[in-house]
Design a protein around this motif. Structure first.
Motif, short mmCIF file in Angstrom:
data_model
loop_
_atom_site.label_atom_id
_atom_site.label_comp_id
_atom_site.label_asym_id
_atom_site.label_seq_id
_atom_site.Cartn_x
_atom_site.Cartn_y
_atom_site.Cartn_z
N ASN A 9 0.81 -1.17 -0.13
CA ASN A 9 0.13 0.06 -0.01
C ASN A 9 0.88 1.34 0.21
O ASN A 9 1.66 1.41 0.93
N GLU A 10 0.87 2.10 -1.01
CA GLU A 10 1.54 3.21 -1.02
C GLU A 10 1.51 4.16 0.02
O GLU A 10 2.54 5.00 0.26
N ARG A 11 0.25 4.29 0.35
CA ARG A 11 0.02 5.38 1.48
C ARG A 11 0.68 4.83 2.96
O ARG A 11 1.45 5.61 3.50
N THR A 12 0.25 3.66 3.38
CA THR A 12 0.90 2.98 4.72
C THR A 12 2.01 2.23 4.58
O THR A 12 2.65 2.33 5.67
N GLY A 13 2.49 1.88 3.40
CA GLY A 13 3.78 0.99 3.23
C GLY A 13 3.57 -0.40 3.67
O GLY A 13 4.61 -0.95 3.79
N LYS A 14 2.27 -0.73 4.07
CA LYS A 14 2.19 -2.16 4.53
C LYS A 14 1.66 -3.15 3.31
O LYS A 14 1.28 -2.57 2.40
N GLU A 15 2.21 -4.24 3.47
CA GLU A 15 1.99 -5.34 2.33
C GLU A 15 0.71 -5.38 2.42
O GLU A 15 -0.14 -5.92 3.41
N VAL A 16 0.00 -5.88 1.22
CA VAL A 16 -1.57 -6.34 1.20
C VAL A 16 -1.67 -7.82 0.57
O VAL A 16 -0.90 -8.14 -0.43
N ASP A 17 -2.70 -8.35 0.97
CA ASP A 17 -2.75 -9.80 0.54
C ASP A 17 -3.48 -9.59 -0.65
O ASP A 17 -4.28 -8.76 -1.13
N TYR A 18 -3.24 -10.71 -1.49
CA TYR A 18 -3.71 -10.76 -2.72
C TYR A 18 -5.33 -10.69 -2.74
O TYR A 18 -5.64 -10.09 -3.86
N ALA A 19 -5.77 -11.59 -1.95
CA ALA A 19 -7.22 -11.41 -1.69
C ALA A 19 -7.77 -10.06 -1.72
O ALA A 19 -9.19 -10.07 -1.86
#
Length: 345
Positions: free
Chosen positions: A49-59
């Motif tokens: 997530n470009e705003r939070t910098g956290k990885e996002v699950d594909y689902a």
């Protein structure tokens, strides 16, 4: 057993033929990982997530269409399926065309079509045999993986085979891609004849097993050599362009070399090639379609003509299956057509 990548029905008229689709090809490239140069550290890609910098699950990822001004319309898979609920399981045939009419530039990928079940084999065989007898291909559309595909369905032995195709607006005009499109030049007749002889001397039946991906073999050899610490032998450089002044001499030597190679390997059996199935719609020869001697061949007999010359006559006569014929088969077909013309007159 492989798993079907699409299941649905082929519909033409009021007939619906259930089918299952399987991929007919597979790649055999060497698989590589990525590392930072000078280290043994693997390179990894993450969906962040470009705003939070956290990885996002594909689902948790949906698609978004850019509508300008930094705004997007977000669409989930269910939204895309909703616009074509029936079409995602239906392959609609729009037209049947002669198989030879389709330019190969439109073909993308090949798939096998199998009967949907044991109970539907009869209707499957009916469509397959009818298209084979007429040398026809079915032009169809289907929705698969949230994309509409243009496709050509054809008979191939005991199976139906589907070729996904590009739409007309997806094929680029060469004038828009190339700096300049080569124009016809006034090559000397002897150069054309010599080039035709070279092509004819290198002509043989299509045997796919005769060809192998030697680049992948060399890459695997390179990996084995580096693993063993052995010396690496570089490949030969590409040949330089032929000087136009030496063209005739190069063509002549090429023809002689090709004939010597064929002589060592034995003459290839032209009978091993099957001519394409005759189209039931092909019209018989008429006076208006009488064979004429190609330009530059004078009054040469069929036996004296090159395969290129015979192909020109076969095209004028619209002889079915000509593209798959050997030189001897072309001569035989043209001789038969001339005989029919004499009888008609």
């Amino acid at each position: 057993m492989a798993r079907a990548i699409w299941t649905g029905v082929i519909s033409f008229g009021l007939v619906a033929v259930p089918v299952r689709m399987f991929s007919a090809t597979r790649e055999h490239e060497v698989s590589f990982h990525q590392f930072e140069k000078g280290t043994s550290d693997r390179i990894r890609y993450q969906r962040v997530n470009e705003r939070t910098g956290k990885e996002v699950d594909y689902a948790d990822i949906v698609k978004g269409a850019d509508i300008g001004g930094g705004d997007h319309v977000l669409l989930e898979a269910a939204d895309l399926d909703a616009v074509a609920p029936g079409r995602s399981r239906s392959m609609e045939i729009h037209q049947f065309v002669d198989l030879d009419e389709i330019d190969p530039i439109y073909f993308q990928k090949t798939y096998y079509l199998a009967p949907g079940s044991e109970e539907t084999v009869k209707t499957y065989m009916l469509l397959r045999d009818a298209m084979a007898d007429l040398n026809r291909a079915a032009v169809a559309t289907l929705v698969m993986r949230n994309k509409e595909y243009l496709a050509a369905v054809r008979a191939d032995g005991n199976l139906l085979v589907l070729e996904t195709m590009y739409f007309a607006d997806e094929v680029r005009d060469p004038k828009e891609v190339l700096d300049s499109v080569p124009r016809r030049t006034s090559a000397r007749p002897q150069e054309v004849r010599m080039a035709s002889q070279l092509i004819d001397s290198m002509t043989g039946p299509w045997r796919p097993a005769d060809y192998r991906d030697t680049y992948t073999d060399r890459v695997n050899d390179l990996i084995d050599a580096k693993k063993a610490g052995a010396e690496i032998t570089p490949a030969e450089d590409a040949p330089e362009a032929t000087n136009v002044i030496d063209l005739m001499d190069v063509l002549r030597r090429s023809v002689e070399a090709a004939r010597q190679r064929r002589g060592k390997g034995g003459r290839k059996d032209s009978e091993s090639r099957r001519p394409a199935r005759r189209s039931a719609s092909a019209a018989p020869a008429t006076k208006d379609a009488s064979p004429r001697t190609p330009r530059g061949t004078g009054r040469a007999t069929l036996a004296e003509m090159t395969k290129a010359d015979l192909s020109v006559l076969a095209r004028k006569l619209d002889i079915p299956g000509r593209s798959a014929m050997s030189r001897d088969e072309l001569e035989s077909a043209l001789s038969k057509a001339r005989g029919q013309r004499r009888q008609a007159s």
